[in-house]
Scaffold this motif. Structure first.
Motif, mmCIF file in Angstrom:
data_model
loop_
_atom_site.group_PDB
_atom_site.id
_atom_site.type_symbol
_atom_site.label_atom_id
_atom_site.label_comp_id
_atom_site.label_asym_id
_atom_site.label_seq_id
_atom_site.Cartn_x
_atom_site.Cartn_y
_atom_site.Cartn_z
ATOM 1 N N GLU A 78 0.826 -1.220 0.000
ATOM 2 C CA GLU A 78 0.000 0.000 0.000
ATOM 3 C C GLU A 78 0.856 1.263 0.000
ATOM 4 N N GLN A 79 2.087 1.176 0.475
ATOM 5 C CA GLN A 79 2.981 2.328 0.499
ATOM 6 C C GLN A 79 3.680 2.540 -0.844
ATOM 7 N N PHE A 80 3.763 1.492 -1.648
ATOM 8 C CA PHE A 80 4.464 1.560 -2.933
ATOM 9 C C PHE A 80 3.915 2.675 -3.823
ATOM 10 N N GLU A 81 2.603 2.687 -4.043
ATOM 11 C CA GLU A 81 2.033 3.684 -4.960
ATOM 12 C C GLU A 81 2.212 5.099 -4.433
ATOM 13 N N HIS A 82 2.213 5.266 -3.125
ATOM 14 C CA HIS A 82 2.456 6.592 -2.545
ATOM 15 C C HIS A 82 3.900 7.024 -2.808
ATOM 16 N N ASP A 83 4.832 6.143 -2.510
ATOM 17 C CA ASP A 83 6.248 6.486 -2.646
ATOM 18 C C ASP A 83 6.696 6.628 -4.110
ATOM 19 N N PHE A 84 6.025 5.933 -5.009
ATOM 20 C CA PHE A 84 6.411 5.952 -6.423
ATOM 21 C C PHE A 84 5.373 6.661 -7.290
ATOM 22 N N SER A 85 4.571 7.522 -6.697
ATOM 23 C CA SER A 85 3.483 8.168 -7.447
ATOM 24 C C SER A 85 4.000 8.956 -8.650
ATOM 25 N N CYS A 86 5.084 9.679 -8.498
ATOM 26 C CA CYS A 86 5.643 10.441 -9.630
ATOM 27 C C CYS A 86 6.119 9.501 -10.730
ATOM 28 N N ASN A 87 6.791 8.430 -10.350
ATOM 29 C CA ASN A 87 7.284 7.460 -11.329
ATOM 30 C C ASN A 87 6.125 6.783 -12.053
ATOM 31 N N LEU A 88 5.080 6.432 -11.319
ATOM 32 C CA LEU A 88 3.926 5.760 -11.917
ATOM 33 C C LEU A 88 3.162 6.695 -12.845
ATOM 34 N N THR A 89 3.063 7.962 -12.470
ATOM 35 C CA THR A 89 2.401 8.947 -13.333
ATOM 36 C C THR A 89 3.196 9.131 -14.616
ATOM 37 N N ALA A 90 4.495 9.262 -14.505
ATOM 38 C CA ALA A 90 5.339 9.405 -15.694
ATOM 39 C C ALA A 90 5.241 8.164 -16.577
ATOM 40 N N PHE A 91 5.210 7.001 -15.969
ATOM 41 C CA PHE A 91 5.089 5.735 -16.703
ATOM 42 C C PHE A 91 3.773 5.702 -17.478
ATOM 43 N N ALA A 92 2.682 6.102 -16.825
ATOM 44 C CA ALA A 92 1.365 6.120 -17.470
ATOM 45 C C ALA A 92 1.326 7.143 -18.600
ATOM 46 N N LEU A 93 1.912 8.310 -18.378
ATOM 47 C CA LEU A 93 1.921 9.347 -19.408
ATOM 48 C C LEU A 93 2.758 8.937 -20.618
ATOM 49 N N GLU A 94 3.900 8.319 -20.383
ATOM 50 C CA GLU A 94 4.728 7.837 -21.496
ATOM 51 C C GLU A 94 3.953 6.832 -22.339
ATOM 52 N N ALA A 95 3.234 5.943 -21.676
ATOM 53 C CA ALA A 95 2.438 4.938 -22.395
ATOM 54 C C ALA A 95 1.311 5.606 -23.170
ATOM 55 N N ALA A 96 0.666 6.592 -22.568
ATOM 56 C CA ALA A 96 -0.445 7.280 -23.226
ATOM 57 C C ALA A 96 0.043 8.040 -24.459
ATOM 58 N N VAL A 97 1.156 8.739 -24.331
ATOM 59 C CA VAL A 97 1.710 9.499 -25.450
ATOM 60 C C VAL A 97 2.148 8.555 -26.569
ATOM 61 N N ALA A 98 2.738 7.432 -26.203
ATOM 62 C CA ALA A 98 3.187 6.469 -27.211
ATOM 63 C C ALA A 98 2.024 5.864 -27.981
ATOM 64 N N ASN A 99 0.833 5.854 -27.388
ATOM 65 C CA ASN A 99 -0.329 5.249 -28.030
ATOM 66 C C ASN A 99 -1.208 6.239 -28.781
ATOM 67 N N VAL A 100 -0.843 7.522 -28.782
ATOM 68 C CA VAL A 100 -1.624 8.518 -29.508
ATOM 69 C C VAL A 100 -1.200 8.487 -30.969
#
Length: 113
Positions: A78-100
């Motif tokens: 449960e602490q992982f997503e809090h501690d890595f929130s910036c990394n996870l957001t960047a990961f999601a955005l990179e995937a979203a941009v790559a799929n546009v």
């Protein structure tokens, strides 16, 4: 003679995760626990990305998965997503941009006035 089974990609990834966690002993219960945590992490990262991930090729996903497993082994997922929130957001955005598709990204119309 016993047949030698070929290792699956998941088996190889599990070995890599165990190595990263410094699990040097061969214990079936520990392997099962880490495999379960690893599969949870894979599912969560694929959900965030919105698609299947090749954890051998996608180094960011691999790094995040190893961190997820480290947190899982410590009973702190449960602490992982809090501690890595910036990394996870960047990961999601990179995937979203790559799929546009290029047309939708506006890149084709940038030079037009």
């Amino acid at each position: 003679m016993a047949e030698v089974q070929e290792k699956t990609a998941e088996d190889v990834l599990l070995e890599d995760v165990l190595n990263a966690l410094d699990v040097t002993f061969d214990d079936a219960a520990t392997k099962k626990k880490i495999r379960d945590i690893m599969q949870q992490g894979q599912a969560r990262l694929e959900q965030i990305k919105g698609g299947v991930i090749d954890f051998e090729k996608e180094k960011t996903a691999r790094t995040l998965l190893f961190a997820f497993c480290r947190y899982g082994r410590s009973n702190a997922i449960e602490q992982f997503e809090h501690d890595f929130s910036c990394n996870l957001t960047a990961f999601a955005l990179e995937a979203a941009v790559a799929n546009v598709p290029e047309k939708e990204s506006g890149a084709a119309d940038e030079g037009k006035v």
